[in-house]
Design a protein around this motif. Sequence first.
Motif, PDB file in Angstrom:
ATOM      1  N   ARG A 151      -8.409  -1.482  -6.492  1.00  0.00           N
ATOM      2  CA  ARG A 151      -9.625  -1.948  -7.152  1.00  0.00           C
ATOM      3  C   ARG A 151      -9.328  -3.231  -7.900  1.00  0.00           C
ATOM      4  O   ARG A 151      -8.195  -3.452  -8.358  1.00  0.00           O
ATOM      5  N   CYS A 152     -10.324  -4.056  -8.018  1.00  0.00           N
ATOM      6  CA  CYS A 152     -10.189  -5.325  -8.709  1.00  0.00           C
ATOM      7  C   CYS A 152      -9.962  -5.058 -10.196  1.00  0.00           C
ATOM      8  O   CYS A 152     -10.620  -4.221 -10.797  1.00  0.00           O
TER       9      CYS A 152
ATOM     10  N   LYS B 293     -14.567 -12.927  -3.392  1.00  0.00           N
ATOM     11  CA  LYS B 293     -15.164 -12.135  -2.318  1.00  0.00           C
ATOM     12  C   LYS B 293     -14.472 -12.381  -0.978  1.00  0.00           C
ATOM     13  O   LYS B 293     -14.813 -11.766   0.007  1.00  0.00           O
TER      14      LYS B 293
ATOM     15  N   GLY C 135     -11.516   0.177  -3.055  1.00  0.00           N
ATOM     16  CA  GLY C 135     -11.814   1.397  -2.311  1.00  0.00           C
ATOM     17  C   GLY C 135     -10.556   2.209  -2.085  1.00  0.00           C
ATOM     18  O   GLY C 135      -9.491   1.894  -2.606  1.00  0.00           O
TER      19      GLY C 135
ATOM     20  N   PRO D 155     -11.484 -12.300   1.873  1.00  0.00           N
ATOM     21  CA  PRO D 155     -10.609 -11.195   2.278  1.00  0.00           C
ATOM     22  C   PRO D 155      -9.223 -11.278   1.643  1.00  0.00           C
ATOM     23  O   PRO D 155      -8.732 -12.347   1.351  1.00  0.00           O
TER      24      PRO D 155
ATOM     25  N   GLN E 173      -7.400  -3.933   4.531  1.00  0.00           N
ATOM     26  CA  GLN E 173      -8.186  -5.005   3.936  1.00  0.00           C
ATOM     27  C   GLN E 173      -9.226  -4.339   3.036  1.00  0.00           C
ATOM     28  O   GLN E 173     -10.299  -3.947   3.496  1.00  0.00           O
ATOM     29  N   PRO E 174      -8.898  -4.180   1.729  1.00  0.00           N
ATOM     30  CA  PRO E 174      -9.837  -3.488   0.851  1.00  0.00           C
ATOM     31  C   PRO E 174     -11.110  -4.292   0.649  1.00  0.00           C
ATOM     32  O   PRO E 174     -11.078  -5.518   0.664  1.00  0.00           O
ATOM     33  N   PRO E 175     -12.249  -3.611   0.461  1.00  0.00           N
ATOM     34  CA  PRO E 175     -13.490  -4.314   0.191  1.00  0.00           C
ATOM     35  C   PRO E 175     -13.398  -5.060  -1.147  1.00  0.00           C
ATOM     36  O   PRO E 175     -12.540  -4.741  -1.976  1.00  0.00           O
ATOM     37  N   PRO E 176     -14.270  -6.056  -1.383  1.00  0.00           N
ATOM     38  CA  PRO E 176     -14.202  -6.843  -2.618  1.00  0.00           C
ATOM     39  C   PRO E 176     -14.192  -5.998  -3.893  1.00  0.00           C
ATOM     40  O   PRO E 176     -13.510  -6.334  -4.849  1.00  0.00           O
TER      41      PRO E 176
END
Length: 134
Positions: A38-39, A45, A74, A47, A68-71
């Motif tokens: 997580r950010c 945004k 996850g 990749p 490749q985690p989502p922005p």
Amino acid sequence: VSLLGDELLAVPDAHRADAEVLFPVVAPRRATLTVTARCAGRCGKRPRMLSVRVLGKDGVESEIARLQPPPAGGQATLDVTRHSTLFSGARTVRVLVDSLRAQERGGWRVDASLVLEAAPPPKKAVARPRLAAR
């Protein structure tokens, strides 16, 4: 096996974390990797790539997972059984986060764990009674 516990990987300054792990002597029958990312601040945004690697006894890095985690971050659970020979004895597990934005300073929080299922114990031969010869 907990590999990383919510480790902060700040891109690009400290984009990797190492964990020294003492695995069982015998390689597992099945291995499942769970990675949560997580950010940790302001993340772009664009990749990014998250890689989990195991350093072999000879020092060679073997990648066991690439995500490749989502922005927003996850969680992913992967079957890494094909790499089970790497999960025996003392090893270094490395998690890397790369970003295409050099100015991304917020970093990522990463947690990784590995579930190992032991191979069934070897079956013992059953002694059969011998019939006496007539």
